[in-house]
Design an enzyme around this catalytic site. Structure first.
Site: not given
Ligand SMILES: Cc1cc2nc3c(=O)[nH]c(=O)nc-3n(C[C@H](O)[C@H](O)[C@H](O)COP(=O)(O)OP(=O)(O)OC[C@H]3O[C@@H](n4cnc5c(N)ncnc54)[C@H](O)[C@@H]3O)c2cc1C
Length: 470
Positions: A63, A296
């Site tokens: 977060g 990193r």
């Molecule tokens: C354990 C962990 C800790 C992290 N901590 C940090 C942090 O502290 N600070 C930071 O800056 N970054 C952090 N990151 C990175 C950051 O969390 C992610 O890059 C960010 O949350 C991605 O957000 P998003 O909305 O792009 O994708 P996501 O939050 O991954 O959401 C994508 C969604 O799309 C859905 N989806 C995928 N394909 C399909 C489909 N074909 N049809 C329908 N739905 C689909 C998935 O199921 C998912 O729910 C961390 C990552 C991890 C794994």
């Protein structure tokens, strides 16, 4: 969670076809903030999420949100500026990031944080340096992990009439006469549906760390032996759907292996501290081996050079997460120790014995490090983030190995979050935000910049789709 197709307020075309202004694919930060922004501007929005629950990687993340924040930083006497954040982000990615996109990221970071605060999300007043974040501008939500974002944005989406459909996997973009008109998807029973979007589709499907085949195509070393910190839905679907209709991708070979995970479980969330200010790394010999404040990729490479690629994070009871009695993943130190994720020693000797590293080496490493803090100079590794000694018992050790954590590559977008084709032209009706996008972080992402990106570019995608950009 969310709406179902029985919801009679959904606009039906036929039994298996639905209408909307905007379809957002993915319900992490990028998808929810894009949907809320489009709905704030009057659009009728449907979110499709393939998993049973919303939140993606966001909800399991630490977060941490990077932003230059004069109010909080001045209070801690921290110098910062957008120019510094911009320069560090570009340099941290080996100048491979798109400068225009990076500037937008840093320029709109605080505005994004304040938008969340306005909508009820709460952050700590104190900022710190997340691992690989390089500078103390990391904001920590009050609620554990990424739960605060998802709660806040879900509430906002519902208040604006956004429909969230879980258990619907988007499979193919409906591309007709040079324009994306909607998406074909399938429910958990395998039934097919079409969702038509008058104004456009926003891809917010996250990265591809959990897709072993895809990641090893771009980096053959990243086979299934290497664990991932990601949830299983991070399979690159949006990138593949975009590529199928001619979208360009960038930086696919840049895959981040840090922060590390627990060797036994592959989990990141069992970590005791994320604050570089308070930790050092030692290997199985009890020796430091890298500047802990480094990027990193540098840290990951240094871990890979240690025996079994394993090392320990060492900190003491002054650590801010230990002091608060809660980690940024919402765990108590006692719980982590009891379950064996973290090892505690009332003395350094006890700690060394428990983790089986030579006591004299561990003592020497810590004494030398403490001397560096006193002098403000680390002659061994050139660490500059020298704030606290490791001196107050009890002491803690947390074993870690590198893990596939973040994919820097993805769809190419412009400053309006429009997806670009191979000639650099926007694909009509298609937008993208969040980890599905490439080209912002270059070859290496600064810790804490991803969550910022999801909010900043999620909002831009929501604004652009409503404006009807083509
Ligand atoms: C354990 C962990 C800790 C992290 N901590 C940090 C942090 O502290 N600070 C930071 O800056 N970054 C952090 N990151 C990175 C950051 O969390 C992610 O890059 C960010 O949350 C991605 O957000 P998003 O909305 O792009 O994708 P996501 O939050 O991954 O959401 C994508 C969604 O799309 C859905 N989806 C995928 N394909 C399909 C489909 N074909 N049809 C329908 N739905 C689909 C998935 O199921 C998912 O729910 C961390 C990552 C991890 C794994």
């Amino acid at each position: 969670m969310g709406s179902t197709l029985e919801d009679d307020t959904l606009k039906k075309k036929t039994e298996d076809q639905y209408l909307s202004d905007v379809v957002v694919i993915g319900s992490g930060n990028a998808g929810l903030s894009a949907a809320a922004t489009a709905a704030e501007k009057g659009a009728y929005v449907i979110i499709l999420e393939k998993r049973k629950n919303i939140g993606g990687n966001t909800i399991i993340s630490g977060g941490v949100y990077n932003a230059v924040d004069p109010k909080r930083q001045q209070y801690q006497n921290i110098f910062d500026s957008k120019e510094l954040h911009f320069g560090q982000t570009l340099k941290g990615g080996d100048f491979k990031g798109d400068q225009e996109l990076v500037w937008i990221l840093v320029d709109r970071a605080l505005e994004g944080l304040q938008w969340l605060e306005k909508n009820g999300m709460k952050f700590q007043e104190h900022v710190f340096t997340i691992v690989g974040g390089i500078w103390p501008r990391s904001h920590q939500p009050i609620e554990p992990a990424g739960t605060g974002y998802i709660k806040t944005l879900k509430r906002l989406c519902f208040s604006l009439g956004v429909r969230i459909l879980t258990g619907y996997r988007a499979e193919k973009l409906l591309y007709r006469k040079g324009r994306v008109m909607g998406v074909r998807c399938r429910d958990l029973q395998g039934k097919e549906f079409l969702f038509w979007a008058k104004k456009g589709v926003i891809l917010a499907t996250g990265g591809f760390s959990a897709n072993v085949q895809m990641r090893s195509r771009y980096n053959p070393l990243l086979n299934d032996i290497i664990p991932t910190t990601n949830q299983p839905g991070a399979t690159g679907d949006g990138i593949l759907m975009g590529m199928e209709i001619g979208a360009a991708v960038t930086g696919m070979e840049y895959i981040q292996l840090n922060p590390y995970c627990e060797p036994k479980t592959g989990r990141l969330q069992t970590i005791l501290t994320g604050a570089v200010e308070h930790l050092i790394y030692v290997n199985n010999e009890g020796n430091r081996f890298v500047d802990e404040g480094e990027r990193r990729d540098v840290i990951a490479d240094a871990f890979l050079r240690q025996k079994n690629a394993t090392a320990y994070l060492i900190n003491d009871s002054q650590d801010e997460f230990v002091q608060k009695g809660i980690t940024h993943f919402g765990k108590t130190p006692e719980e982590l120790i009891k379950k064996g994720h973290v090892i505690k020693g009332d003395t350094l000797e006890e700690l060394a014995n428990k983790i089986r590293v030579p006591f004299e080496n561990l003592i020497r490493s810590i004494e030398k490090y403490n001397k560096s803090v006193e002098l403000g100079y680390d002659s061994d590794f050139g660490r500059t983030l020298l704030k606290y000694k490791i001196e107050r018992p009890p002491f803690y050790a947390c074993p870690r190995v590198p893990a596939v954590h973040y994919t820097m590559g993805g769809l190419k977008i412009n400053t309006k979050a429009q997806v670009l084709d191979g000639k650099g032209k926007p694909i009509s009706g298609l937008f993208a935000a969040g980890e599905v996008v490439g080209g912002i972080h270059g070859a290496n992402r600064l810790g804490g910049n991803a969550i910022t990106e999801t909010i900043v570019f999620g909002r831009i995608a929501g604004e652009s789709v409503v404006r009807g950009l083509d």
